[in-house]
Design an enzyme around this catalytic site. Structure first.
Site, PDB file in Angstrom:
ATOM      1  N   HIS A  73       8.044 -26.919  -0.893  1.00 57.86           N
ATOM      2  CA  HIS A  73       7.403 -28.154  -1.721  1.00 57.86           C
ATOM      3  C   HIS A  73       6.195 -27.706  -2.638  1.00 57.86           C
ATOM      4  O   HIS A  73       5.577 -28.513  -3.042  1.00 57.86           O
ATOM      5  CB  HIS A  73       7.179 -29.161  -0.640  1.00 57.86           C
ATOM      6  CG  HIS A  73       8.159 -29.501   0.115  1.00 57.86           C
ATOM      7  ND1 HIS A  73       8.825 -30.860  -0.232  1.00 57.86           N
ATOM      8  CD2 HIS A  73       8.936 -29.043   1.007  1.00 57.86           C
ATOM      9  CE1 HIS A  73       9.943 -30.894   0.452  1.00 57.86           C
ATOM     10  NE2 HIS A  73       9.883 -29.772   1.405  1.00 57.86           N
ATOM     11  N   GLU A 110       0.867  -1.176  -0.044  1.00 60.64           N
ATOM     12  CA  GLU A 110       0.047   0.005  -0.013  1.00 60.64           C
ATOM     13  C   GLU A 110       0.573   1.180  -0.013  1.00 60.64           C
ATOM     14  O   GLU A 110       0.465   2.180  -0.418  1.00 60.64           O
ATOM     15  CB  GLU A 110      -0.741  -0.112   1.163  1.00 60.64           C
ATOM     16  CG  GLU A 110      -2.338   0.418   0.951  1.00 60.64           C
ATOM     17  CD  GLU A 110      -3.321   0.190   1.970  1.00 60.64           C
ATOM     18  OE1 GLU A 110      -2.800   0.034   3.282  1.00 60.64           O
ATOM     19  OE2 GLU A 110      -4.490   0.592   1.804  1.00 60.64           O
ATOM     20  N   LYS A 125     -14.288   1.044  -3.481  1.00 57.07           N
ATOM     21  CA  LYS A 125     -15.252   1.291  -2.557  1.00 57.07           C
ATOM     22  C   LYS A 125     -16.447   1.988  -3.180  1.00 57.07           C
ATOM     23  O   LYS A 125     -17.557   1.776  -2.936  1.00 57.07           O
ATOM     24  CB  LYS A 125     -14.896   2.201  -1.746  1.00 57.07           C
ATOM     25  CG  LYS A 125     -13.804   1.347  -0.415  1.00 57.07           C
ATOM     26  CD  LYS A 125     -13.337   2.258   0.655  1.00 57.07           C
ATOM     27  CE  LYS A 125     -12.130   1.874   1.391  1.00 57.07           C
ATOM     28  NZ  LYS A 125     -11.788   2.779   2.193  1.00 57.07           N
TER      29      LYS A 125
HETATM   30  O1  PA5 Z   1      -3.331   1.376   5.996  1.00 58.03           O
HETATM   31  C1  PA5 Z   1      -4.710   1.845   5.844  1.00 58.03           C
HETATM   32  O2  PA5 Z   1      -4.682   3.144   5.622  1.00 58.03           O
HETATM   33  C2  PA5 Z   1      -5.751   0.874   5.546  1.00 58.03           C
HETATM   34  O3  PA5 Z   1      -5.270  -0.300   5.538  1.00 58.03           O
HETATM   35  C3  PA5 Z   1      -6.793   1.324   6.797  1.00 58.03           C
HETATM   36  O4  PA5 Z   1      -6.233   0.645   7.815  1.00 58.03           O
HETATM   37  C4  PA5 Z   1      -8.033   0.085   6.242  1.00 58.03           C
HETATM   38  O5  PA5 Z   1      -8.335   0.620   5.124  1.00 58.03           O
HETATM   39  C5  PA5 Z   1      -9.122   0.301   7.220  1.00 58.03           C
HETATM   40  O6  PA5 Z   1      -9.322   1.448   7.548  1.00 58.03           O
HETATM   41  P1  PA5 Z   1     -10.096   2.003   8.809  1.00 58.03           P
HETATM   42  O7  PA5 Z   1      -9.177   2.017   9.810  1.00 58.03           O
HETATM   43  O8  PA5 Z   1     -10.491   3.703   8.531  1.00 58.03           O
HETATM   44  O9  PA5 Z   1     -11.341   1.310   8.873  1.00 58.03           O
END
Ligand code: PA5
Length: 424
Positions: free
Chosen positions: A298, A277, A412
């Site tokens: 394996h 990310e 989303k």
């Molecule tokens: O690293 C990030 O920002 C994302 O992976 C969030 O942690 C994830 O989308 C969850 O978001 P939230 O804590 O707002 O529900």
């Protein structure tokens, strides 16, 4: 501090090798707060901040949960759950007799997984820790509504006493709900993104409930970040970041993180989110994948040895194993295994790791080794601080903002429109 061994990659580096001058610039930009996404670098001082603020309240909440419940349901997704799960699987893969079982839900939309978890909880007493920085993420919000209903059925007007919310300090639906219902709440700091939040209440409360000594984790992390401030090519975070970027520039676009401890599996999931990310944007990025050795030798071993030569391999090794198990000697030797009799299982595993490393290098896979002293609280803290810092440095070296994730909005938007969410 962890140690990084680049020797298994040296024959693959391009040009003059890892660019430590670029790593130094990236580190400087990060610590001076002048880089992209500089409003999300609070994780650097997070351990000390936690010690000075929420840590005592987290320990209190964990004590209460441990005293009255056999289960904690942690509701969260992405950065709001992977770190805690990684820590618990690494350090407490089997709960002790006084440890509540920690269940993770709200990290997907599988009805089956949800029903299975509800069945496993059965008639156990349980508490809920709902974790969402934004408070609007569908997966945890949906699971939370279901678990609130279950709590209400089980505890009636005492249901609210079993909810702990970890969310934004001021904004969001979850914060409003917590205030309205009087749930104890913990903060995901404004300047810390989800995937960098494991050393906040996001990770610490579930870890403490599971029986992990989070004070040790925090104290070790404070020292780790100090040590990692080293401005020299000796800094393991520079070494790892610069080596990865060098190999990436030569066409190694996939990194597999491997470990010989099965309990590392969810730490690898946490690492994949952190790097995927943070770096995968603007058409750039090293694709993070993971393997569990020796099991995956394996299955994926064939691909690693002889598939397309676009893989680099990073192996996490723990210097000391927790348990010693010498192989028994058998007079008859019917299974032909006396050649390992008297040797410890850990020694055999280390020899296997050396053999795999040599084989993969000869097959054209650059190999980086990250060594941690022990699979304990300090080892966990060392890994977290190292991987977070190296990730930020590596992201800056590649010219991206390591702290945003604009790409996750696309699915989303579609999903909310297709589900008929008002205003979507
Ligand atoms: O690293 C990030 O920002 C994302 O992976 C969030 O942690 C994830 O989308 C969850 O978001 P939230 O804590 O707002 O529900």
């Amino acid at each position: 501090m962890v140690k990084v061994d680049l020797s298994g990659a040296s024959s693959f580096f391009t040009g003059a090798g890892p660019d430590f001058a670029a790593a130094e610039r990236a580190h400087r930009v990060l610590s001076e707060g002048t880089g992209l996404g500089n409003d999300f670098i609070g994780w650097l001082g997070l351990p000390q901040r936690m010690k000075d603020t929420e840590l005592p309240a987290i320990l209190e909440a964990a004590k209460l949960i441990r005293s009255r419940s056999q289960a904690l349901v942690v509701i969260g997704i992405g950065g709001s759950y992977l770190g805690a799960r990684g820590a618990i699987e690494l350090l407490k893969p089997i709960p002790g007799k006084d440890d509540p079982k920690v269940f993770f839900v709200g990290n997907g939309l599988s009805a089956d997984a949800l029903c299975d978890t509800i069945e496993l909880i059965g008639d156990k007493d349980f508490d809920v820790n709902v974790i969402s920085k934004s408070g609007t993420t569908l997966e945890p919000a949906a699971a939370f509504r279901i678990f609130r209903e279950l709590l209400a059925k089980k505890y009636g007007d005492k249901a609210d006493e079993h909810i702990f919310a970890t969310t934004d300090a001021k904004r969001g639906v979850l914060k409003s709900l917590a205030d309205a219902h009087g749930w104890p709440s913990f903060v995901v700091p404004d300047d810390v993104g989800g995937r960098f939040s494991v050393l906040s209440a996001v990770g610490l409360l579930p870890m403490a409930v599971a029986g992990i000594d989070v004070e040790r984790v925090i104290n070790a992390a404070i020292e780790e970040f100090k040590a990692l401030d080293l401005r020299s090519p000796e800094n393991p975070a520079w070494q790892y970041a610069a080596a990865r970027q060098n190999l990436y520039s030569k066409g190694y676009g996939i990194e597999i993180l491997g470990c010989y401890e099965p309990s590392f599996r969810f730490m690898a999931e946490w690492w994949k989110q952190l790097y995927g990310e943070s770096e995968g944007k603007d058409g750039k990025g090293i694709f993070p994948a993971s393997v569990e050795f020796t099991a995956d030798l394996h299955s994926m071993g064939q691909f690693i040895q002889q598939g397309p030569r676009t893989l680099m391999e990073s192996i996490v090794r723990f210097e000391k194993s927790r348990c010693a198990y010498p192989f028994p000697f058998e007079e008859a030797n019917a299974d032909g295994l006396n050649y390992i009799a008297g040797r410890d299982m850990a020694e055999v595993s280390n020899i296997a790791a050396d053999a795999v490393k040599a084989a993969h290098i000869s097959g054209g896979v650059p190999n980086l080794v990250i060594t941690v002293p022990k699979r304990d609280e300090e080892g966990f803290a060392a890994l977290v601080c190292f991987f977070e810092l190296a990730c930020a440095i590596s992201g800056y070296m590649s010219g991206v903002n390591p702290f945003d994730q604009p790409g996750v909005e696309a699915y989303k938007k579609n999903m909310f429109r297709m589900l008929g969410k008002p205003g979507a």
